[in-house]
Design an enzyme around this catalytic site. Structure first.
Site, PDB file in Angstrom:
ATOM      1  CG  ASP A  20      -1.706   1.255   1.410  1.00 17.65           C
ATOM      2  OD1 ASP A  20      -1.848   2.006   0.413  1.00 17.65           O
ATOM      3  OD2 ASP A  20      -2.182   1.508   2.528  1.00 17.65           O
ATOM      4  CG  ASN A  22      -3.198   5.266  -1.173  1.00 18.93           C
ATOM      5  OD1 ASN A  22      -3.307   4.296  -0.421  1.00 18.93           O
ATOM      6  ND2 ASN A  22      -4.065   5.523  -2.146  1.00 18.93           N
ATOM      7  CG  ASP A  24      -6.033   3.122   0.358  1.00 14.54           C
ATOM      8  OD1 ASP A  24      -5.128   2.255   0.444  1.00 14.54           O
ATOM      9  OD2 ASP A  24      -6.694   3.311  -0.690  1.00 14.54           O
ATOM     10  CG  ASP A  28      -1.408   1.842  -3.559  1.00 19.74           C
ATOM     11  OD1 ASP A  28      -0.177   1.637  -3.657  1.00 19.74           O
ATOM     12  OD2 ASP A  28      -1.915   2.532  -2.648  1.00 19.74           O
ATOM     13  CG  ASP A 197     -10.038 -16.079 -14.741  1.00 13.93           C
ATOM     14  OD1 ASP A 197      -9.327 -16.561 -13.832  1.00 13.93           O
ATOM     15  OD2 ASP A 197     -11.283 -16.001 -14.665  1.00 13.93           O
ATOM     16  CD  GLU A 250      -7.683 -20.245 -13.818  1.00  8.84           C
ATOM     17  OE1 GLU A 250      -7.692 -20.461 -12.596  1.00  8.84           O
ATOM     18  OE2 GLU A 250      -8.535 -19.531 -14.377  1.00  8.84           O
ATOM     19  CG  ASP A 323      -7.806 -18.853  -7.733  1.00  6.48           C
ATOM     20  OD1 ASP A 323      -8.435 -18.008  -7.076  1.00  6.48           O
ATOM     21  OD2 ASP A 323      -7.881 -18.939  -8.974  1.00  6.48           O
TER      22      ASP A 323
END
Length: 552
Positions: A20, A22, A24, A28, A197, A250, A323
């Site tokens: 992260d 920033n 929050d 990101d 995917d 996948e 997953d």
């Protein structure tokens, strides 16, 4: 001519939990920028981003609301382009997740499709019910029935995953054109390819007949490897053939024989194929339904793909992703975390194929444990729990035990960067709890310890990239019937590798296969000091791994 994707070491970033930037509490692209030097130092030369697109996060990005933008939680297109440019400056390629079996129900296409007169109605699979029943008996992979009723239309839409993930209708040529335009958008921006995917699910059988009645994923036989799948992938390949890029599909329930229909040198609808067979050695079909770990089953899966693809297609190599639970907690030993973490790394990365490393794997992150099912975010494990408890009537304690071990949230806890508050992942409140073991397991501590799992990965990646025998060498398994050892050799242009891996804390007698004299080899990438030999063998220490290099 060698295909450059064969010489990559790919690092998967699941952006919400990576870093992260920033404050929050959500990972990101600013966080990714701050860690590019870390990835370069690790030896990574390709990043695969799990979905970065705008999404309501019913399945954390795999429900896409806009294919041509970046989720505001992660940044914006300008910031993505900066990440792309900075990665390329470091000779790190970047591939995106292409999720086109389904969209979010908040995508504008789907919103417009709820008008029968809209051209977008046929972008999705809408059907009338059978009286008060859905169009067929299909069940979704994620939550109950595969059909959701719309009062306004008096029709149902198909969703083979979550109900907020309506399936696209690839039989509609306009949908296929949209997919091709999306691919061009990102390739023109400079990305180097796609991970596609559940791509083998995009063609559904005509008439959508009832499926074989099973407790989950009923109907899968009618959309797995559907009737027009190869035609559609060939269309999409026409796009990627115009760029210097690569694609990896996948495919749940994929076998090597079937994979060759997609990735063989003569077909090349895709360059690579992800499958799941080697991570079914402790479960039945899905992670949730657990069995005792069977090394022979795992070895058979790896070897079967190595032998059947040899000279015909190229393997993907992975042991963790977003997953599945953490591999040390599954196939290794938390007691012998460092030893088994290094062993597992050698075991899979030194096979023939392109290796993929999942964020946190390189520092030996483990499964987490929360107090109740409500504390988890994973919709898949909640559905599995409810099916097991209410339809199969498995006792509650076993359902809970399976849930804790199998949830995808095990691999989605924030990456543990250091021993400061929240593991250095964020200065805010993490979107999901950091694993409590972060003071002992973190990248800073691993970097400073020369004997850490992280530093082993650095040496292993360097060796893999610099030695053609580790990339292009053939493969031959030894000790096939052993339930404790996984041993194989690689050969290429007069150089040989013997890779020895113990999957137990027991002391196991190992004798070198015929044609190998250990005293004439050089032991490397070992997880214990002083790799001595008695005769032409040795007794393994807990989860020991050794690699011997032989020069002709």
């Amino acid at each position: 001519m060698k295909d450059w994707y064969k010489e990559l070491v790919v690092y998967q970033i699941w952006p919400r939990s990576f870093c992260d930037g920033n404050g929050d509490g959500i990972g990101d692209l600013e966080g990714v920028l701050s860690k590019l030097d870390y990835l370069e130092d690790l030896g990574i030369n390709c990043i695969w981003f799990s979905p970065l697109y705008p999404s309501p996060n019913a399945d954390y990005g795999y429900d896409i609301a806009d294919y041509r933008n970046i989720h505001e939680d992660y940044g914006n297109l300008e910031l993505f382009k900066k990440v792309l440019d900075e990665s390329h400056k470091r000779d790190i390629k970047v591939i995106m997740d292409l999720v086109v079996n389904h969209t979010s129900d908040e995508h504008q296409w789907f919103i417009d499709s709820q008008d029968k007169d809209s051209p977008y109605h046929d972008y999705y699979i809408w059907r009338k019910g059978r009286g008060k029943r859905p169009p067929n008996n299909w069940l979704s992979c994620f939550e109950g029935g595969a059909w959701e009723y719309n009062n306004k239309l008096n029709e149902y839409y198909l969703h083979v995953f979550a109900k907020k993930q309506p399936d696209l209708n690839h039989d509609n040529p306009k949908v296929r054109q949209e997919v091709k335009d999306i691919m061009k958008f990102w390739l023109d921006m400079g990305v180097d390819g796609f991970r596609e995917d559940v791509i083998t699910f995009i063609s559904k059988r005509k008439g959508l007949p009832n499926g074989f009645p099973i407790p989950a994923a009923c109907g899968i036989e009618h959309y797995m490897d559907g009737p027009n799948i190869h035609q559609y992938l060939q269309e999409y390949r026409e796009v990627t053939n115009q760029y210097d890029c690569f694609t990896v599909g996948e495919a749940p329930m994929m076998t090597p024989g079937n994979a060759l229909k997609y990735i063989s040198e003569g077909k090349k609808e895709l360059d690579l194929m992800f499958h799941f067979q080697h991570i079914e050695a402790d479960c039945f079909m899905v992670d949730y339904i657990q069995t005792r770990f069977d090394l022979r089953k795992m070895k058979h899966a790896f070897s079967n793909w190595q032998y059947k693809l040899n000279g015909k297609a190229w393997n993907t190599l992975y042991i963790e992703n977003h997953d599945h639970p953490r591999i040390i907690s599954r196939y290794g030993s938390e007691k012998y975390r460092v030893e088994s973490g290094k062993m597992l790394a050698n075991m899979y990365m030194l096979q023939q194929g392109t290796p993929f490393i999942y964020q946190g794997q390189e520092i030996g992150m483990l499964n987490t444990a929360l107090d109740s099912l409500d504390d988890y975010e994973d919709c898949f494990v909640k559905n599995n729990y409810n099916v097991a408890r209410n339809k199969v009537h498995i006792r509650e304690e076993k359902c809970w035990e399976w849930a804790v071990k199998s949830t995808r949230d095990n691999s989605r806890t924030p990456v543990q960067w250091d021993d400061s508050t929240n593991a250095g992942f964020t200065t805010g409140t993490p979107w999901f709890p950091v694993n409590k073991n972060y003071p002992e397991i973190n990248a800073k501590k691993e970097t400073e310890d020369p004997n850490s799992i992280l530093n082993h990965y650095k040496k292993l990646i360097k060796f893999k990239k610099e030695n053609e025998v580790a990339i292009y060498g053939d493969y031959k398994e030894h000790y096939k019937n052993s339930g404790k050892l996984y041993v194989y050799e690689r050969n290429y242009n007069g150089k040989r590798l013997l890779v020895i891996n113990s999957f137990t804390e027991d002391n196991v007698a190992f004798e070198a296969p015929a044609g190998f004299e250990l005293e004439k080899g050089t032991p490397i990438l070992c997880n214990y000091d002083n790799p001595t030999v008695q005769g032409n063998g040795f007794k393994t220490r807990p989860y020991e791994t050794r690699v011997y290099v032989f020069e002709s």
